[in-house]
Design a protein around this motif. Sequence first.
Motif, PDB file in Angstrom:
ATOM      1  N   UNK A 177      -6.119  -2.294 -18.140  1.00 32.04           N
ATOM      2  CA  UNK A 177      -4.981  -2.349 -16.944  1.00 32.04           C
ATOM      3  C   UNK A 177      -4.815  -1.139 -16.679  1.00 32.04           C
ATOM      4  N   UNK A 178      -5.221  -1.413 -15.299  1.00 31.11           N
ATOM      5  CA  UNK A 178      -4.556   0.275 -14.190  1.00 31.11           C
ATOM      6  C   UNK A 178      -4.259  -0.397 -12.787  1.00 31.11           C
ATOM      7  N   UNK A 179      -3.207   0.670 -12.442  1.00 32.02           N
ATOM      8  CA  UNK A 179      -2.934   0.483 -10.950  1.00 32.02           C
ATOM      9  C   UNK A 179      -4.669  -0.133 -10.145  1.00 32.02           C
ATOM     10  N   UNK A 180      -4.359  -1.200  -9.186  1.00 30.96           N
ATOM     11  CA  UNK A 180      -4.962  -0.846  -7.930  1.00 30.96           C
ATOM     12  C   UNK A 180      -4.226  -0.888  -6.227  1.00 30.96           C
ATOM     13  N   UNK A 181      -4.478  -0.080  -5.547  1.00 29.87           N
ATOM     14  CA  UNK A 181      -4.309  -0.345  -3.688  1.00 29.87           C
ATOM     15  C   UNK A 181      -5.417  -0.354  -3.267  1.00 29.87           C
ATOM     16  N   UNK A 182      -5.259  -1.083  -2.686  1.00 29.83           N
ATOM     17  CA  UNK A 182      -6.294  -1.076  -0.910  1.00 29.83           C
ATOM     18  C   UNK A 182      -5.537  -1.659   0.440  1.00 29.83           C
ATOM     19  N   UNK A 183      -5.585  -0.587   1.502  1.00 31.37           N
ATOM     20  CA  UNK A 183      -5.205  -0.918   3.087  1.00 31.37           C
ATOM     21  C   UNK A 183      -6.073  -0.710   3.531  1.00 31.37           C
ATOM     22  N   UNK A 184      -6.356  -1.988   4.646  1.00 36.85           N
ATOM     23  CA  UNK A 184      -6.764  -2.256   6.193  1.00 36.85           C
ATOM     24  C   UNK A 184      -6.585  -2.023   7.046  1.00 36.85           C
ATOM     25  N   UNK A 185      -6.621  -2.367   8.422  1.00 37.83           N
ATOM     26  CA  UNK A 185      -6.950  -1.988   9.761  1.00 37.83           C
ATOM     27  C   UNK A 185      -7.825  -2.118  10.414  1.00 37.83           C
ATOM     28  N   UNK A 186      -8.019  -3.600  11.193  1.00 38.73           N
ATOM     29  CA  UNK A 186      -9.194  -3.464  12.169  1.00 38.73           C
ATOM     30  C   UNK A 186      -8.308  -3.427  13.490  1.00 38.73           C
ATOM     31  N   UNK A 187      -9.190  -3.065  14.586  1.00 39.80           N
ATOM     32  CA  UNK A 187      -8.446  -3.757  15.821  1.00 39.80           C
ATOM     33  C   UNK A 187     -10.193  -4.501  16.127  1.00 39.80           C
TER      34      UNK A 187
END
Length: 902
Positions: A537-547
């Motif tokens: 177990x370990x944190x996971x994070x992602x973010x994205x932007x698409x124009x």
Amino acid sequence: MVEHLLRLTATAIYLTVINSFMIKTKNLCFIPLIGFFIFWCSTSTHAQYSYQQEPLLSLIKKVEEQTPYRFLYRNTLVSNITIDISEDESNFFTKLESLLKPYYLGLNIDNDRNRVVIYQLKEEEITSNNVSITGQVLDASSGERLPYAIITWMQNGVLKGLSTNESGAFSIQQNFNTDNVELTCSYTGYKAQQITLALNSFSNIDDLTCRLQPDRIDVSQLIVIGSSAYGDVNQHSASMVDIGNFSPMGETSTISALQSLPAVSLSPMLSSGLQVRGSPSDGFRVLIDDITVYNQSHLFGLIDSFNGDVLQRGGFYYDIAPAKIQAPPGGTLSLVTKTGSLDKISGTAGLSNSSARLTLDGPIQKGKSSWLISGRKSYMNTVDWFNNSKLTQWGLNVGRPKSELATGLADLESHLVRNGETEATFFDLHGKLYFESKSGNRLIFSGYLGGDDTQYSAERLFRQLGGSNSTQFAFRPVSTKNDWRNGALSAKYTQWLNNYTYSSSVVGMSIYKTAFTQKDFMYIKNSGPNSNLNAFIFPFQNQSVLNDISFQQSFEINKAENWFWSTGFTYNYYLGEYAESSFDRPGYFSSIESQKFDLFTQTDFTGWDNLSLFMGARAHYYSNGKYIRVSPRLKFKFFPNSPVSFGGGFSKNHQFINQISLSNSTSTDVWVLADKNQAPTSVNYYSLGLYVNTSKLFYAQLEGYIKDFDNLRLHEINTFSLSNTYSTNPWFSNNTGRAKGIEFLTKSDFTTFELSQTFAISEVMLSNPLINNGDSFHADWDRKFRYTTILSIRPSKPLSAFIAWNFATGAPNKLATFGAQNNDRLDNYTRTDVTVEYKRDFTNYDISISASVFNLFDTQSAWYRDISIVLDQNSTPNQITGAPIDVYDIGFQPSFNIRVGF
């Protein structure tokens, strides 16, 4: 009718006078005068029409109310015309025709069917039978265009035809060699209409309009288009998919509905996207009013991102697509929303077990312009219908139904996770403004905004590192959050440049943003030469932007008989950003900017009775990497008008934007751009088909395909290949693959029921030198056998039922592919779904009520196999360890939907 009212009024007055006189005189000699007076009334008031400064639209409605005649016209064409007319029935239409000629309008009168066609005249005199007909198909009640409607006629004993485009427009260029031609306009959910045209008086008709009357309350079907939307069309073999038959949350679900097709892989209800003929989910593209929607569903695939009440019709391209479609490796779903009524204010309201919705529309200027606004909002945080909160948790990968493969591991999660609060909201908004000129030019503004906010909080048991606590375990707060927003705007202008060239111009933009965080994300790492799989177990994070900013220009040209040509170009500006914080990559970030310019052209030929074909190509230039690519397309069909036909095709498609997904989490759709170090995805696509259409009661098709993929994207988490290399991308981009399959479909349509069956045999293999020691492996979505049978029952007009049984062989066992696990595949997948629907049309409103059950028999069908962190209570002291588990699709799930139209 006017004449009948006048006759009855005069007769009633006279009878009253005579009756009064007879009572006083008691003289019976006046009785014969009654018959004489009635005769006099009928002759002297014979069908008298008298109107002064009467708007033509109003006159048409009055004549339709008073006579059996029905008019076919386009609202804007007649909206500014006023008429002064005073004629009896015998001369009324002759006089009306003369009054309309100064407006360059003509009448074509079919006395047998009591139908009057109003069309545009050309100034020049024409005497040949080389006929040019342009026009459109409309909804008679609202004046809206009907895309993909079918126009057919008989020519030399052969059924010929074409379909309208997405704007409901069509163009016919034919030498009929006859004085009369009968056109049939048809559209699913509407009553077909026949129009007889006398060709001896003209050969050019502009603005021929078919006005079709709705035949049922709600039309929510997709047209499945194997090839071009234009050209010869066999209306019996046009496959239809009803998106309103079933959804586990009560709302329409295109994703679920399309899985009834043999070309679409069967997926669990909690999933993201569709796999079409072996392609990954990023090979499936959804357009709303010509603009891409980058997140296709709310709540992890349970509900479409768009409100079904605003959809007018959609086309699904899964085979060799026309060159005007950008065509990713899978399929394209092109949806068209309603424009709003040009005649009156109307709307729909709905309630399901997940959301409430309202749609309103009406005219801005009657007959010329309209508006539409629609909103849908979930209320799941307020009312927890039918296990909704549990479905949200499962979507966030919390407490999914599962079973352990190893024995003796009791209470897999009850001692590990203490459930907390779940929140789930979603919304979508649609808006549209529509303007139409007298010449038929159309300006349309369309807008969409949608999004999800889902989160879950809990406490998870972790091992303590050091300290004096003898239990060595402690609960810590954990949470999962999954949010996205997508906004799209477009402006579209369409016009007939002449009687054979149709122009469409679209400018638009789509802005997409995502954020996903899970503090107790589970990783699986393939370590050591013995392929040992370890979970942690370990944190996971992602973010994205698409124009995505785009401009599209297309021309459809139908100048010569049996030839249809389309050409144009598209321009896209992309800006994509992606950030990931994970065990491997605590601070990964990429930002890519690029421009793409496409040119396309295509020629359709239907001049031979034994062969129809289209040939085209799409050329691409992509600035980031300076890629120049060509996508040729060829589709042919032998004996297209015969009961038995066969054909095939080839295309090479390219994809410059890819979706990155996680196999063990239904996170938001994340899209990344190709660049100079990551070549665009491509596919070589071959297809063949055999089609049997012996009667309306039976249709069958057998199709086969081969797809060869290059440069597919796979996230490293999906392959258990954690590299601990911070400098490279967290996904593999140089994957190759081959998909092949044989698909069979039959459909029988009877008076009270319809039966369709599909069967598919397929295989999808992927390979990469850096994965699985370079050996090929089955894709996650690969299922060797699939079978679906669907029975639609219509015991009466207001009542219908829908029963579907789905079977598929188990998905690949990833633990066996990348580790030492037995059984290459999971157990077979089976599911039975049922829907009952009641529809009733009243004077001022209509109502539709449906109840559905997903997985009627609560069958536990494995979704995927994974390693889970469990508490082993058989050891002393207890230990947290990893164990293989099967995770199941959702079980018995009821839902309801109520819709009222007014």
